[in-house]
Scaffold this active site. Structure first.
Site, PDB file in Angstrom:
ATOM      1  CB  SER A 196      -0.874  -0.006   1.269  1.00 38.89           C
ATOM      2  OG  SER A 196      -1.438   1.262   1.534  1.00 38.89           O
ATOM      3  CE1 TYR A 223      -3.810  -2.202   5.231  1.00 43.03           C
ATOM      4  CE2 TYR A 223      -2.935   0.020   4.944  1.00 43.03           C
ATOM      5  CZ  TYR A 223      -3.463  -1.134   4.408  1.00 43.03           C
ATOM      6  OH  TYR A 223      -3.647  -1.238   3.052  1.00 43.03           O
TER       7      TYR A 223
END
Length: 249
Positions: free
Chosen positions: A140, A153
Site C-alpha cells: 500500500s 496496518y
C-alpha cells in the site's frame, strides 16, 4: 500478456483487487487458484470468469492461520500440478486511535496484513523455484509513508515492502522474482465497510488521498499481471507505486 499453462495463486480473491486480479489472469489464459474466507463470493468470481480463456478453481484461506497458508499453496499445486505465481493480496485496513488498540487487535492486524504473506511465500518458494516463477506482494502507499490511525496496518505494509526486498536479495542467484505493488486508494467494496474513530481528524486521514481521486481495482490488477508476466522478466525486487502520482512530489 499471456499466462497460458501458468498456475497462479491469488489470495484475498473474493472481491475488490483480488477478484479483479483473478479475472485479469483468467483473461490471459491462466490457471487460477483463488483463495479467501468467503466461499460464496469466490464462487461468484469463478462464475464471472467462465467465458474467459483461463480456468478458475477456488478454496478456503484464512491468512491469519499459518496452517491455512500452507494448505492453500498445497491446494493450488494439487489443482494444477505446479505453481508459477503467488499474489499475496489478502489484507484489511482498520482505522484505530493508537492508544486504543488492544493486544488482540494488534496481533490480528499483523497476522492478516504481514505474517500471512510470509507464510505463503515460505510455502510457495520451493514450488516457484522449480518453475522459475515469481511472487507479487500487495502492500500500500502506507508501506512507504505514514498513515493516521493506522499504526498496525502501516507497520505491516512497511513489513511487506521489507519482506519483498529481503526475498529479492536472498534469491538473487536463482530465477525466482519477487516484486511489490503499493496501491493508493481504490474504489472497492472494502471502502464502504471501513469505519474511522468518531473524533478522527479528517485532514490527517486525507493526507494519503491522491488529487486525481480513487483508482479502479482493474487498473491495479493490470500492474500486478504485468509484474507476474514474462514481459517483466528483468523486474526483480521492485516496489511499484500505483497511486495516481500521489507520492511523486
Amino acid at each position: 500478456m499471456t499466462f497460458t499453462g501458468k498456475s497462479i495463486l491469488v489470495t484475498g480473491a473474493s472481491s475488490g483487487l483480488g477478484a479483479a486480479t483473478v479475472r485479469r489472469f483468467a483473461a490471459g489464459g491462466g490457471l487460477v487458484y483463488a483463495a479467501s474466507r468467503d466461499q460464496a463470493k469466490l464462487a461468484e468470481v469463478a462464475e464471472s470468469c467462465a467465458d474467459l480463456p483461463g480456468e478458475v478453481r477456488f478454496g478456503p484461506l484464512d491468512v491469519a492461520s499459518p496452517a491455512d497458508c500452507r494448505a492453500a499453496v498445497a491446494a493450488a499445486v494439487d489443482a494444477y500440478g505446479r505453481l508459477d505465481v503467488l499474489v499475496n493480496n489478502a489484507g484489511r485496513h482498520d482505522f484505530r486511535v493508537t492508544t486504543d488498540v488492544t493486544e488482540d487487535e494488534w496481533d490480528a492486524d499483523i497476522a492478516l496484513n504481514l505474517s500471512g504473506a510470509f507464510y505463503l511465500c515460505q510455502a510457495a518458494i520451493p514450488h516457484l523455484l522449480e518453475t522459475s516463477g515469481n511472487i507479487v506482494n500487495v502492500a500500500s502507499v502506507a508501506g512507504v509513508m505514514g498513515e493516521a490511525y493506522s499504526a498496525a496496518y502501516t507497520a505491516a505494509k512497511h513489513g511487506i515492502v521489507g519482506l519483498t526486498k529481503a526475498l529479492a536479495i536472498e534469491y538473487l542467484k536463482t530465477p525466482l522474482r519477487v516484486n511489490c505493488v503499493c496501491p493508493g486508494g481504490m474504489d472497492t467494496p472494502q471502502v464502504a465497510t471501513i469505519s474511522v474513530p468518531d473524533d478522527a481528524d479528517w485532514e490527517l486521514i486525507m493526507r494519503v488521498a491522491a488529487k486525481r481521486g480513487m483508482m479502479t481495482a482493474d487498473s491495479v490488477a493490470a500492474v500486478i499481471a504485468f509484474l507476474a508476466s514474462d514481459d517483466a522478466s528483468s523486474v526483480h525486487g521492485s516496489i511499484q507505486m500505483v497511486d495516481h502520482g500521489h507520492l511523486a512530489g
